[in-house]
Design a protein around this motif. Structure first.
Motif, PDB file in Angstrom:
ATOM      1  N   ILE A   1       0.862  -1.187   0.000  1.00 49.79           N
ATOM      2  CA  ILE A   1       0.000   0.000   0.000  1.00 49.79           C
ATOM      3  C   ILE A   1       0.898   1.237   0.000  1.00 49.79           C
ATOM      4  CG2 ILE A   1      -1.709   1.309   1.305  1.00 49.79           C
ATOM      5  CD1 ILE A   1      -2.626  -1.356   2.525  1.00 49.79           C
ATOM      6  N   LEU A   2       0.648   2.143  -0.920  1.00 52.15           N
ATOM      7  CA  LEU A   2       1.427   3.380  -1.023  1.00 52.15           C
ATOM      8  C   LEU A   2       0.787   4.480  -0.188  1.00 52.15           C
ATOM      9  CD1 LEU A   2       3.521   5.299  -2.373  1.00 52.15           C
ATOM     10  CD2 LEU A   2       1.862   5.585  -4.243  1.00 52.15           C
ATOM     11  N   HIS A   3       1.547   5.040   0.755  1.00 53.58           N
ATOM     12  CA  HIS A   3       1.083   6.226   1.471  1.00 53.58           C
ATOM     13  C   HIS A   3       1.327   7.451   0.591  1.00 53.58           C
ATOM     14  CE1 HIS A   3       1.439   4.415   5.795  1.00 53.58           C
ATOM     15  NE2 HIS A   3       1.049   3.516   4.914  1.00 53.58           N
TER      16      HIS A   3
ATOM     17  N   VAL B   1      -7.052  16.580   1.897  1.00 56.88           N
ATOM     18  CA  VAL B   1      -7.090  15.125   1.901  1.00 56.88           C
ATOM     19  C   VAL B   1      -8.368  14.601   1.242  1.00 56.88           C
ATOM     20  CG1 VAL B   1      -8.183  14.873   4.182  1.00 56.88           C
ATOM     21  CG2 VAL B   1      -6.595  13.119   3.352  1.00 56.88           C
ATOM     22  N   TYR B   2      -9.435  15.373   1.280  1.00 59.28           N
ATOM     23  CA  TYR B   2     -10.692  14.944   0.642  1.00 59.28           C
ATOM     24  C   TYR B   2     -10.533  14.928  -0.878  1.00 59.28           C
ATOM     25  CZ  TYR B   2     -12.058  16.461   5.306  1.00 59.28           C
ATOM     26  OH  TYR B   2     -12.117  16.651   6.662  1.00 59.28           O
TER      27      TYR B   2
ATOM     28  N   LEU C   1      -2.965   4.811   0.692  1.00 62.95           N
ATOM     29  CA  LEU C   1      -3.460   5.379   1.944  1.00 62.95           C
ATOM     30  C   LEU C   1      -3.161   6.870   1.885  1.00 62.95           C
ATOM     31  CD1 LEU C   1      -4.622   4.601   4.814  1.00 62.95           C
ATOM     32  CD2 LEU C   1      -2.266   4.790   5.614  1.00 62.95           C
ATOM     33  N   VAL C   2      -4.203   7.688   1.767  1.00 62.42           N
ATOM     34  CA  VAL C   2      -3.995   9.120   1.603  1.00 62.42           C
ATOM     35  C   VAL C   2      -4.094   9.809   2.961  1.00 62.42           C
ATOM     36  CG1 VAL C   2      -4.889   9.035  -0.746  1.00 62.42           C
ATOM     37  CG2 VAL C   2      -6.424   9.656   1.108  1.00 62.42           C
ATOM     38  N   ALA C   3      -3.256  10.834   3.135  1.00 68.61           N
ATOM     39  CA  ALA C   3      -3.191  11.533   4.419  1.00 68.61           C
ATOM     40  C   ALA C   3      -2.686  12.951   4.197  1.00 68.61           C
ATOM     41  CB  ALA C   3      -2.261  10.792   5.376  1.00 68.61           C
ATOM     42  N   THR C   4      -2.875  13.770   5.197  1.00 74.56           N
ATOM     43  CA  THR C   4      -2.334  15.125   5.147  1.00 74.56           C
ATOM     44  C   THR C   4      -0.820  15.110   5.263  1.00 74.56           C
ATOM     45  OG1 THR C   4      -4.367  15.979   6.118  1.00 74.56           O
ATOM     46  CG2 THR C   4      -2.431  17.394   6.240  1.00 74.56           C
TER      47      THR C   4
END
Length: 268
Positions: free
Chosen positions: A68-70, A120-121, A97-100
């Motif tokens: 999984i790529l952050h 992030v949205y 996995l998306v994050a700020t």
């Protein structure tokens, strides 16, 4: 990529430098353990590491388990984020996995710029449109009683396209139960974050200095009194994995300081 009744992922921090071989060898040595795949961090604590996308591709090529790529809004403008997502698909990656992203330390801000072209949205929406299974972080800020706000933010992430979430690390049953109750109607699978403790100092540092993590006083006391703090930390992680099987849809184990050997005892 996240399939099955109870997927377990292992978080990986890419190497500091251009040589991936020692880390790949370590990951290969644990690849027979019962977990589904790897979750590869991107520049954690806002310090440079090898490209997470490159590390994901190397893991999948050599080890054969999915990665999984952050992906953070901190490091890229909109053009670069789009290129990153399309490139991930071209390399055979299926999940992000998306994050700020962690904040840049005050002392580094003279030379390191935070980008945040998109929030992030918007990034979650971009990832879904790129054909990637999309996860998000659930950061409930126990140090400021931020659970209700975090649940509201997670609902917005689900509306934007999030298909699963990973929590910040949790260290006791009451905390896990509160999270499970708050997330009961969220509508997507939630994986419990598990970060094994190493020493009393490690436990105190996480509790006092790291936003989003609270190590209960009883857990810190046991770490302080334990004749073998590493074994005590592993035992706590094993207990949290058992709790996760009861209350959550999966778990993400985060080996501390590249101590992947603790997984043999946690997952046995």
């Amino acid at each position: 990529m996240l399939t099955g009744d109870f997927p377990i992922t292992i978080e990986v921090v890419p190497p500091l430098g251009p040589d991936p071989q020692p880390l790949l060898g370590t990951l290969e040595s644990i690849s027979h353990l019962p977990f589904q795949g790897f979750s590869v961090a991107t520049n954690p604590v806002a310090k440079p590491r090898m490209s997470a996308k490159t590390m994901c591709a190397l893991i999948q090529q050599r080890i054969g388990k999915p990665a999984i790529l952050h992906c953070t809004t901190r490091d890229h403008n909109r053009l670069s984020l789009q290129a990153l997502l399309w490139g991930a698909r071209a390399l055979g990656l299926e999940t992000v996995l998306v994050a700020t992203g962690d904040f840049v330390a005050l002392g580094d801000r003279a030379t390191t710029t935070t980008v945040r072209d998109v929030d992030v949205y918007a990034l979650a929406k971009m990832a879904r449109e790129a054909g990637l299974q999309t996860g998000v972080v659930f950061d409930f800020h126990p140090e400021i009683n931020g659970l209700l706000t975090a649940v509201h933010r997670l609902r917005k992430k689900v509306d934007a396209g999030a298909e699963f979430a990973v929590t910040q690390p949790v260290y006791d049953a009451p905390s896990a139960e509160r999270l499970a109750d708050a997330l009961a109607s969220i509508g997507i699978p939630v994986l419990l974050g598990i970060l094994p403790l190493r020493t009393p100092r490690h436990a105190n540092f996480l509790h006092e200095k790291v936003s989003g993590i609270a190590v209960p006083e009883e857990v810190r006391r046991r770490m302080q009194e334990a004749p073998d703090p590493v074994a005590e930390g592993v035992d706590n992680a094993r207990q949290m994995l058992s709790i996760a099987r009861r209350l959550f849809k999966g778990a993400c184990i985060m080996p501390p300081f590249d101590h992947y050997e603790v997984l043999f005892d946690i997952l046995k």
